[in-house]
Motif scaffolding. Structure first.
Motif, PDB file in Angstrom:
ATOM      1  N   SER A 148       0.839  -1.208   0.000  1.00  0.00           N
ATOM      2  CA  SER A 148       0.000   0.000   0.000  1.00  0.00           C
ATOM      3  C   SER A 148       0.867   1.248   0.000  1.00  0.00           C
ATOM      4  N   LEU A 149       1.841   1.290   0.913  1.00  0.00           N
ATOM      5  CA  LEU A 149       2.685   2.482   0.996  1.00  0.00           C
ATOM      6  C   LEU A 149       3.516   2.679  -0.260  1.00  0.00           C
ATOM      7  N   GLN A 150       3.957   1.597  -0.886  1.00  0.00           N
ATOM      8  CA  GLN A 150       4.717   1.746  -2.126  1.00  0.00           C
ATOM      9  C   GLN A 150       3.839   2.346  -3.216  1.00  0.00           C
ATOM     10  N   LEU A 151       2.588   1.900  -3.314  1.00  0.00           N
ATOM     11  CA  LEU A 151       1.671   2.471  -4.307  1.00  0.00           C
ATOM     12  C   LEU A 151       1.450   3.958  -4.044  1.00  0.00           C
ATOM     13  N   TRP A 152       1.296   4.332  -2.776  1.00  0.00           N
ATOM     14  CA  TRP A 152       1.111   5.747  -2.444  1.00  0.00           C
ATOM     15  C   TRP A 152       2.373   6.543  -2.738  1.00  0.00           C
ATOM     16  N   SER A 153       3.532   5.983  -2.436  1.00  0.00           N
ATOM     17  CA  SER A 153       4.797   6.649  -2.742  1.00  0.00           C
ATOM     18  C   SER A 153       4.943   6.865  -4.245  1.00  0.00           C
ATOM     19  N   ASN A 154       4.401   5.924  -5.022  1.00  0.00           N
ATOM     20  CA  ASN A 154       4.458   6.020  -6.479  1.00  0.00           C
ATOM     21  C   ASN A 154       3.427   6.991  -7.045  1.00  0.00           C
ATOM     22  N   GLY A 155       2.596   7.576  -6.180  1.00  0.00           N
ATOM     23  CA  GLY A 155       1.666   8.602  -6.636  1.00  0.00           C
ATOM     24  C   GLY A 155       0.199   8.240  -6.627  1.00  0.00           C
ATOM     25  N   GLN A 156      -0.145   6.998  -6.264  1.00  0.00           N
ATOM     26  CA  GLN A 156      -1.567   6.666  -6.182  1.00  0.00           C
ATOM     27  C   GLN A 156      -2.188   7.360  -4.971  1.00  0.00           C
ATOM     28  N   LEU A 157      -3.487   7.561  -5.014  1.00  0.00           N
ATOM     29  CA  LEU A 157      -4.234   8.252  -3.969  1.00  0.00           C
ATOM     30  C   LEU A 157      -4.073   7.560  -2.617  1.00  0.00           C
ATOM     31  N   ASN A 158      -3.637   8.320  -1.601  1.00  0.00           N
ATOM     32  CA  ASN A 158      -3.486   7.800  -0.237  1.00  0.00           C
ATOM     33  C   ASN A 158      -4.737   8.144   0.559  1.00  0.00           C
ATOM     34  N   GLU A 159      -5.669   7.221   0.592  1.00  0.00           N
ATOM     35  CA  GLU A 159      -6.886   7.395   1.393  1.00  0.00           C
ATOM     36  C   GLU A 159      -7.014   6.285   2.421  1.00  0.00           C
ATOM     37  N   GLY A 160      -5.909   5.594   2.688  1.00  0.00           N
ATOM     38  CA  GLY A 160      -5.894   4.610   3.749  1.00  0.00           C
ATOM     39  C   GLY A 160      -6.581   3.315   3.384  1.00  0.00           C
ATOM     40  N   TRP A 161      -7.196   2.713   4.419  1.00  0.00           N
ATOM     41  CA  TRP A 161      -7.754   1.373   4.292  1.00  0.00           C
ATOM     42  C   TRP A 161      -9.170   1.313   4.849  1.00  0.00           C
ATOM     43  N   VAL A 162      -9.916   0.336   4.361  1.00  0.00           N
ATOM     44  CA  VAL A 162     -11.206  -0.013   4.939  1.00  0.00           C
ATOM     45  C   VAL A 162     -11.084  -1.439   5.476  1.00  0.00           C
ATOM     46  N   PHE A 163     -11.653  -1.657   6.657  1.00  0.00           N
ATOM     47  CA  PHE A 163     -11.684  -2.969   7.309  1.00  0.00           C
ATOM     48  C   PHE A 163     -13.093  -3.517   7.117  1.00  0.00           C
ATOM     49  N   VAL A 164     -13.221  -4.596   6.368  1.00  0.00           N
ATOM     50  CA  VAL A 164     -14.514  -5.175   6.010  1.00  0.00           C
ATOM     51  C   VAL A 164     -14.732  -6.446   6.823  1.00  0.00           C
ATOM     52  N   ASP A 165     -15.885  -6.532   7.453  1.00  0.00           N
ATOM     53  CA  ASP A 165     -16.195  -7.658   8.335  1.00  0.00           C
ATOM     54  C   ASP A 165     -16.289  -8.971   7.575  1.00  0.00           C
ATOM     55  N   ASN A 166     -15.974 -10.043   8.281  1.00  0.00           N
ATOM     56  CA  ASN A 166     -16.147 -11.409   7.786  1.00  0.00           C
ATOM     57  C   ASN A 166     -16.905 -12.260   8.789  1.00  0.00           C
ATOM     58  N   SER A 167     -17.534 -11.603   9.778  1.00  0.00           N
ATOM     59  CA  SER A 167     -18.178 -12.332  10.860  1.00  0.00           C
ATOM     60  C   SER A 167     -19.241 -11.458  11.509  1.00  0.00           C
ATOM     61  N   THR A 168     -20.227 -12.085  12.116  1.00  0.00           N
ATOM     62  CA  THR A 168     -21.207 -11.337  12.907  1.00  0.00           C
ATOM     63  C   THR A 168     -20.745 -11.172  14.347  1.00  0.00           C
ATOM     64  N   SER A 169     -19.559 -11.671  14.638  1.00  0.00           N
ATOM     65  CA  SER A 169     -18.929 -11.468  15.935  1.00  0.00           C
ATOM     66  C   SER A 169     -17.970 -10.289  15.782  1.00  0.00           C
ATOM     67  N   GLY A 170     -18.382  -9.105  16.230  1.00  0.00           N
ATOM     68  CA  GLY A 170     -17.640  -7.881  15.988  1.00  0.00           C
ATOM     69  C   GLY A 170     -16.323  -7.787  16.720  1.00  0.00           C
ATOM     70  N   ALA A 171     -15.429  -6.968  16.160  1.00  0.00           N
ATOM     71  CA  ALA A 171     -14.131  -6.681  16.762  1.00  0.00           C
ATOM     72  C   ALA A 171     -13.980  -5.177  16.915  1.00  0.00           C
ATOM     73  N   ASP A 172     -13.235  -4.767  17.941  1.00  0.00           N
ATOM     74  CA  ASP A 172     -12.960  -3.355  18.168  1.00  0.00           C
ATOM     75  C   ASP A 172     -11.460  -3.135  18.285  1.00  0.00           C
ATOM     76  N   PHE A 173     -11.017  -1.964  17.804  1.00  0.00           N
ATOM     77  CA  PHE A 173      -9.636  -1.561  18.033  1.00  0.00           C
ATOM     78  C   PHE A 173      -9.599  -0.089  18.389  1.00  0.00           C
ATOM     79  N   HIS A 174      -8.551   0.298  19.116  1.00  0.00           N
ATOM     80  CA  HIS A 174      -8.420   1.676  19.577  1.00  0.00           C
ATOM     81  C   HIS A 174      -8.247   2.619  18.391  1.00  0.00           C
ATOM     82  N   SER A 175      -8.873   3.785  18.481  1.00  0.00           N
ATOM     83  CA  SER A 175      -8.789   4.787  17.427  1.00  0.00           C
ATOM     84  C   SER A 175      -7.745   5.844  17.774  1.00  0.00           C
ATOM     85  N   SER A 176      -7.594   6.807  16.901  1.00  0.00           N
ATOM     86  CA  SER A 176      -6.662   7.906  17.141  1.00  0.00           C
ATOM     87  C   SER A 176      -7.156   8.823  18.251  1.00  0.00           C
ATOM     88  N   GLU A 177      -8.397   8.657  18.676  1.00  0.00           N
ATOM     89  CA  GLU A 177      -8.952   9.460  19.762  1.00  0.00           C
ATOM     90  C   GLU A 177      -8.837   8.801  21.129  1.00  0.00           C
TER      91      GLU A 177
END
Length: 185
Positions: A148-177
């Motif tokens: 991902s970072l190499q593609l962004w370094s090469n000039g592609q749009l850097n809009e980060g990532w999306v995390f798409v669920d694969n389960s009805t058992s949810g997961a949480d992770f700490h945010s920047s806040e």
């Protein structure tokens, strides 16, 4: 940074705007609500939730930034997982711009819809996944994001990532806040 230099980016690390971290989660049951100010982000299949995360200022010519055109030898995304799931979510590179304070399930910015609701399709994210983020265990977990970072370094749009669920058992992770600086993305 000089060649072959190791750099880290984490909101609150003293590097100012270079380490800006934008993140939010989007919920299909609250398709018009913004969750960009939450201390944790949720990825779940019921209700359908996706998380988005980006470091919008890591590339450029300023102090502490990675110059465009740099070779990225290694890059790792590390997150603090606080609630586990039974199947790791799939991570994709986002190909549409979005704004943390405005992103919802339906819209990536105010009055601008995602091509695919919840950034859940190849109109909104790259077709090839980055990988599956390890969320079946708690604590600090990591995913290789070198490509991902190499593609962004090469000039592609850097809009980060999306995390798409694969389960009805949810997961949480700490945010920047989250209050503890060391537990932020």
């Amino acid at each position: 940074p000089a060649s072959d230099e190791e750099v880290t980016f984490q909101k609150g690390d003293g590097q100012g705007d270079v380490s800006e971290t934008d993140d939010a989660y989007m919920e299909s049951d609250d398709e018009d609500d913004n969750f960009g100010d939450r201390r944790s982000l949720n990825v779940d299949g019921r209700p359908h939730n996706h998380a988005v995360l980006k470091f919008p200022n890591i590339f450029g010519n300023g102090a502490g930034q990675i110059p465009l055109g740099s070779t990225i030898n290694s890059a790792t995304l590390t997150l603090r997982v606080s609630n586990t799931t039974n199947e790791d979510p799939t991570v994709y590179r986002i190909i549409e711009s979005w704004k943390e304070s405005e992103v919802t399930w339906d819209e990536r910015r105010d009055d601008v819809n995602w091509s695919d609701e919840g950034a859940d399709g190849t109109g909104s994210h790259a077709a090839t996944p980055v990988g599956r983020f390890p969320m079946t265990r708690s604590g600090f977990q990591s995913l290789d994001v070198t490509d991902s970072l190499q593609l962004w370094s090469n000039g592609q749009l850097n809009e980060g990532w999306v995390f798409v669920d694969n389960s009805t058992s949810g997961a949480d992770f700490h945010s920047s806040e989250t209050r503890k600086k060391g537990e932020r993305p």
